[in-house]
Design a protein around this motif. Structure first.
Motif, short mmCIF file in Angstrom:
data_model
loop_
_atom_site.label_atom_id
_atom_site.label_comp_id
_atom_site.label_asym_id
_atom_site.label_seq_id
_atom_site.Cartn_x
_atom_site.Cartn_y
_atom_site.Cartn_z
N ASN A 72 0.84 -1.20 0.00
CA ASN A 72 0.00 0.00 0.00
C ASN A 72 0.88 1.25 0.00
O ASN A 72 1.65 1.49 0.91
CB ASN A 72 -0.92 0.00 1.21
CG ASN A 72 -1.92 1.15 1.17
OD1 ASN A 72 -1.68 2.20 0.59
ND2 ASN A 72 -3.06 0.93 1.78
N LYS A 73 0.73 2.07 -1.03
CA LYS A 73 1.50 3.31 -1.16
C LYS A 73 0.56 4.52 -1.24
O LYS A 73 0.90 5.54 -1.81
CB LYS A 73 2.37 3.28 -2.43
CG LYS A 73 3.37 2.15 -2.47
CD LYS A 73 4.51 2.38 -1.51
CE LYS A 73 5.54 1.27 -1.66
NZ LYS A 73 6.69 1.45 -0.82
N SER A 74 -0.62 4.40 -0.64
CA SER A 74 -1.61 5.48 -0.71
C SER A 74 -1.11 6.77 -0.08
O SER A 74 -1.60 7.85 -0.41
CB SER A 74 -2.92 5.04 -0.05
OG SER A 74 -2.70 4.69 1.30
N HIS A 75 -0.12 6.69 0.79
CA HIS A 75 0.42 7.87 1.46
C HIS A 75 1.42 8.63 0.57
O HIS A 75 1.82 9.74 0.91
CB HIS A 75 1.12 7.46 2.76
CG HIS A 75 2.26 6.52 2.55
ND1 HIS A 75 2.06 5.17 2.31
CD2 HIS A 75 3.60 6.73 2.52
CE1 HIS A 75 3.25 4.59 2.14
NE2 HIS A 75 4.20 5.51 2.26
N TYR A 132 2.39 10.66 -2.83
CA TYR A 132 1.77 11.47 -3.88
C TYR A 132 1.97 10.88 -5.27
O TYR A 132 1.06 10.90 -6.09
CB TYR A 132 2.35 12.89 -3.83
CG TYR A 132 2.02 13.73 -5.02
CD1 TYR A 132 0.75 14.28 -5.18
CD2 TYR A 132 2.96 13.97 -6.02
CE1 TYR A 132 0.44 15.03 -6.29
CE2 TYR A 132 2.66 14.72 -7.14
CZ TYR A 132 1.39 15.25 -7.27
OH TYR A 132 1.08 15.99 -8.37
N CYS A 160 2.28 7.84 -6.25
CA CYS A 160 1.77 6.49 -6.45
C CYS A 160 0.25 6.51 -6.62
O CYS A 160 -0.45 7.22 -5.90
CB CYS A 160 2.15 5.60 -5.27
SG CYS A 160 3.91 5.27 -5.19
N ILE A 161 -0.22 5.72 -7.57
CA ILE A 161 -1.67 5.61 -7.79
C ILE A 161 -2.06 4.14 -7.76
O ILE A 161 -1.25 3.25 -8.04
CB ILE A 161 -2.10 6.25 -9.13
CG1 ILE A 161 -1.41 5.55 -10.32
CG2 ILE A 161 -1.84 7.73 -9.14
CD1 ILE A 161 -1.95 5.97 -11.68
N GLN A 162 -3.31 3.92 -7.39
CA GLN A 162 -3.83 2.54 -7.35
C GLN A 162 -4.05 2.06 -8.78
O GLN A 162 -4.49 2.82 -9.65
CB GLN A 162 -5.14 2.53 -6.57
CG GLN A 162 -5.49 1.19 -6.03
CD GLN A 162 -6.58 1.28 -4.95
OE1 GLN A 162 -7.10 2.34 -4.67
NE2 GLN A 162 -6.90 0.14 -4.38
N TRP A 175 -0.14 -0.87 -6.60
CA TRP A 175 0.21 0.55 -6.63
C TRP A 175 1.27 0.77 -7.69
O TRP A 175 2.26 0.05 -7.76
CB TRP A 175 0.69 1.02 -5.25
CG TRP A 175 -0.41 0.92 -4.26
CD1 TRP A 175 -0.73 -0.14 -3.48
CD2 TRP A 175 -1.38 1.92 -3.99
NE1 TRP A 175 -1.85 0.12 -2.73
CE2 TRP A 175 -2.27 1.40 -3.01
CE3 TRP A 175 -1.61 3.21 -4.45
CZ2 TRP A 175 -3.35 2.11 -2.52
CZ3 TRP A 175 -2.68 3.93 -3.96
CH2 TRP A 175 -3.54 3.38 -2.99
N THR A 203 -5.99 4.32 -15.80
CA THR A 203 -4.62 4.40 -15.27
C THR A 203 -3.68 4.90 -16.36
O THR A 203 -2.83 5.76 -16.12
CB THR A 203 -4.15 3.02 -14.76
OG1 THR A 203 -5.06 2.58 -13.76
CG2 THR A 203 -2.75 3.10 -14.19
#
Length: 179
Positions: free
Chosen positions: A108-111, A113, A115-117, A132, A157
């Protein structure tokens, strides 16, 4: 009279004639124009021999290679320690003997900027969650490092990728064989 001449002329005691000043100006402008043409010529020569990004491959032989928008498994070098890891990545540019890719991770790299899902199940049937995609830095890898093609990137994406990176095929435009 000394008070009306510029300081440099007052010291030498002679003032340049109007003809000398005009000739000097002509030589200066001519030299400047020549320099400008030389710079333009060099820039055009460099551009003619420098690879650039194109929407289509240079010839049919490139169509069998990994192309932009495909997700592949490839051997990438670690950035923080020695060694390599097989990991999924998204191809953004195809070169003559390699590709530029963006890394995909299941962590999980949601934190972050940059990186996108990215939807994963369409190209990885074993995936339980989406992955990610790191849009920050691209990596060049040789064709031999590509293990297999897993699938294609989804349109949403890919649109986000194209907003951050130039995508396509990299070759010299006037080359007929892509070299």
């Amino acid at each position: 009279m000394m008070g009306t001449l510029p300081y440099a002329m007052a010291i030498s005691g002679t003032a340049p004639s109007a003809l000398t000043m005009i000739l000097g100006l002509i030589v200066f402008v001519g030299g400047l124009a020549l320099l400008t043409q030389l710079i333009r010529y060099i820039a055009e020569r460099r551009a003619a021999t420098r690879p650039s990004v194109h929407l289509e491959p240079p010839n049919a032989s490139w169509r069998s290679r990994v192309h932009p928008g495909q997700i592949c498994w490839a051997s990438l070098q670690f950035t923080d320690r020695p060694g390599w890891k097989d990991r999924p990545c998204l191809v953004i540019r195809t070169h003559e003997q390699g590709v530029e890719v963006l890394k995909i991770t299941s962590k999980n790299k949601s934190h972050r900027y940059e990186c996108i899902q990215i939807p994963t199940r369409s190209w990885d049937k074993r995936a339980q969650e989406d992955s990610w995609l790191d849009l920050g830095e691209s990596y060049f890898i040789w064709d031999q490092a590509v293990r297999r093609v897993a699938g294609s990137c989804d349109a949403a994406t890919w649109h986000q990728v194209m907003r951050r990176h130039r995508t396509g095929y990299v070759y010299i435009a006037n080359s007929t064989d892509g070299k």
